[in-house]
Motif scaffolding. Structure first.
Motif, PDB file in Angstrom:
ATOM      1  N   ARG A   4      -3.068   2.299  -9.180  1.00  0.00           N
ATOM      2  CA  ARG A   4      -3.613   1.094  -9.803  1.00  0.00           C
ATOM      3  C   ARG A   4      -4.856   1.521 -10.574  1.00  0.00           C
ATOM      4  NH1 ARG A   4      -4.094  -4.136  -6.037  1.00  0.00           N
ATOM      5  NH2 ARG A   4      -4.235  -5.125  -8.070  1.00  0.00           N
ATOM      6  N   THR A   5      -4.704   1.632 -11.884  1.00  0.00           N
ATOM      7  CA  THR A   5      -5.786   2.109 -12.731  1.00  0.00           C
ATOM      8  C   THR A   5      -6.327   0.965 -13.574  1.00  0.00           C
ATOM      9  OG1 THR A   5      -4.802   4.310 -12.854  1.00  0.00           O
ATOM     10  CG2 THR A   5      -6.439   3.751 -14.533  1.00  0.00           C
ATOM     11  N   TYR A   6      -7.644   0.841 -13.585  1.00  0.00           N
ATOM     12  CA  TYR A   6      -8.317  -0.161 -14.408  1.00  0.00           C
ATOM     13  C   TYR A   6      -9.239   0.550 -15.394  1.00  0.00           C
ATOM     14  CZ  TYR A   6      -6.912  -3.963 -11.247  1.00  0.00           C
ATOM     15  OH  TYR A   6      -6.185  -4.870 -10.522  1.00  0.00           O
ATOM     16  N   GLU A  41      -8.354   2.596  -4.388  1.00  0.00           N
ATOM     17  CA  GLU A  41      -7.722   3.135  -3.177  1.00  0.00           C
ATOM     18  C   GLU A  41      -7.316   1.978  -2.267  1.00  0.00           C
ATOM     19  OE1 GLU A  41      -9.056   5.963   0.500  1.00  0.00           O
ATOM     20  OE2 GLU A  41      -9.533   6.697  -1.516  1.00  0.00           O
ATOM     21  N   THR A  42      -8.116   0.912  -2.331  1.00  0.00           N
ATOM     22  CA  THR A  42      -7.783  -0.335  -1.626  1.00  0.00           C
ATOM     23  C   THR A  42      -7.826  -1.462  -2.654  1.00  0.00           C
ATOM     24  OG1 THR A  42     -10.110  -0.703  -1.098  1.00  0.00           O
ATOM     25  CG2 THR A  42      -8.783   0.427   0.574  1.00  0.00           C
ATOM     26  N   ALA A  82     -13.398  -1.179   1.610  1.00  0.00           N
ATOM     27  CA  ALA A  82     -12.928  -1.035   0.236  1.00  0.00           C
ATOM     28  C   ALA A  82     -13.398   0.294  -0.336  1.00  0.00           C
ATOM     29  CB  ALA A  82     -13.446  -2.182  -0.628  1.00  0.00           C
ATOM     30  N   VAL A  83     -12.491   0.987  -1.050  1.00  0.00           N
ATOM     31  CA  VAL A  83     -12.819   2.276  -1.649  1.00  0.00           C
ATOM     32  C   VAL A  83     -12.401   2.260  -3.118  1.00  0.00           C
ATOM     33  CG1 VAL A  83     -12.479   4.778  -1.578  1.00  0.00           C
ATOM     34  CG2 VAL A  83     -12.490   3.459   0.555  1.00  0.00           C
ATOM     35  N   ASN A 129       0.813  -1.219   0.000  1.00  0.00           N
ATOM     36  CA  ASN A 129       0.000   0.000   0.000  1.00  0.00           C
ATOM     37  C   ASN A 129       0.846   1.268   0.000  1.00  0.00           C
ATOM     38  OD1 ASN A 129      -2.399  -1.427  -0.050  1.00  0.00           O
ATOM     39  ND2 ASN A 129      -2.532  -1.550   2.180  1.00  0.00           N
ATOM     40  N   GLU A 130       2.066   1.183   0.545  1.00  0.00           N
ATOM     41  CA  GLU A 130       2.948   2.345   0.557  1.00  0.00           C
ATOM     42  C   GLU A 130       3.738   2.450  -0.752  1.00  0.00           C
ATOM     43  OE1 GLU A 130       3.107   0.040   3.348  1.00  0.00           O
ATOM     44  OE2 GLU A 130       1.464   1.279   4.100  1.00  0.00           O
TER      45      GLU A 130
END
Length: 302
Positions: free
Chosen positions: A173-175, A235-236, A214-215, A167-168
């Motif tokens: 992460r783009t879909y 975001e998650t 989850a976001v 996460n750091e």
């Protein structure tokens, strides 16, 4: 006595060997030696491990060369290695990581059948062709029917480091998602708690149900009366997160029968991992890898 030409080349069937006369970086040297090749093609040759300096494979563009060193370009080796890969295209490779574009329908990792051609098994065979002791390690996964960018580590230390600080380390992460119906909002955020049932289906709840928070952020790229194309930012990173959240807003991902879709005109799930950006485990530099969105997702939403 053999003369040492400024940059002499001796050729074998599928290799070119050049002798370095004066100090310079590797990529400019290659471009000078192979003037008919484009900058991008030379970068690809480097990335795929086709260049050795004094017998050692080098993938770094700015690798410093010294006078007297021998640079060898193995023209067909990487091409032959990559031809054996099915449903996998290598986007980037260095000493620490290997990044691929995985096609829809190919398992990332898990399979009970040892003969199944998963992305993991293919990459393991690929790296072992250079050295039988080489290995790849799973860092994260993509669903079988999801295509796009996927990263593997090339040693256990890198794998453990990436997973421990995922996460750091990961900055993007783009879909890209093709969903049913015309999404009205230009952009939005979905927040819920996700919990997996005994039948391996993930359920969403607006309040804490003991699952994982989850976001998901989304932005509409284009749409018609039947379908919308969304850019989705995680975001998650929870299991099936995008698939569940798209069902939550009443626009399930095309072809995703498990999470509410009733149509499948593209014969696959309309979800693609478009980009992954992270801090490189060795250099700490921000690196970004991108896989082009399949044309079937774009054309359906025009």
């Amino acid at each position: 006595m053999k003369k040492n030409h400024k940059n002499s080349a001796s050729r074998k069937e599928d290799t070119s060997v050049y002798t370095v006369k004066e100090p310079m970086e590797l990529l400019p040297f290659l471009l000078e030696m192979m003037s008919k090749s484009s900058r991008n093609s030379m970068k690809s040759i480097l990335t795929r491990g086709q260049v050795t300096v004094n017998g050692k494979m080098v993938t770094q563009h700015n690798h410093p060369l010294q006078a007297g060193q021998h640079v060898e370009i193995l023209k067909n080796r990487a091409a032959m290695k990559e031809e054996t890969l099915v449903g996998v295209t290598i986007l980037h490779e260095d000493d620490d990581i290997i990044v691929i574009n995985k096609e829809a329908g190919l398992l990332s990792v898990a399979s009970k059948n040892p003969e199944d051609m998963t992305a993991y098994r293919q990459l393991m065979d690929y790296v072992k062709e250079t050295n039988p002791r080489n290995r790849v390690y799973v860092v994260h996964r993509l669903d079988r029917d999801t295509s796009g960018v996927m990263l593997f580590a090339k040693n256990e230390e890198v794998k453990n480091g990436l997973q421990a600080a995922w996460n750091e380390v990961v900055k993007e992460r783009t879909y890209t998602a093709l969903v049913e119906g015309a999404v009205r909002k230009k952009e939005g955020t979905i927040s819920s708690w996700l919990k997996e049932s005994k039948t391996f289906k993930v359920y969403s709840n607006p309040t804490d149900n003991g699952g994982q928070h989850a976001v998901t952020h989304y932005k509409k790229l284009q749409s018609n009366s039947n379908y919308s194309l969304l850019e989705v930012q995680l975001e998650t990173g929870r299991k099936n997160q995008i698939r569940v959240h798209m069902e939550d807003i009443g626009h399930p991902i095309v072809g995703d029968k498990k999470y509410g879709s009733s149509v499948n005109p593209i014969k696959r799930i309309g979800l693609h991992a478009t980009a992954l950006a992270l801090l490189h485990p060795r250099t700490g530099e921000l690196v970004r890898f991108k896989a082009d969105v399949p044309s079937s997702l774009i054309s359906k939403s025009k």
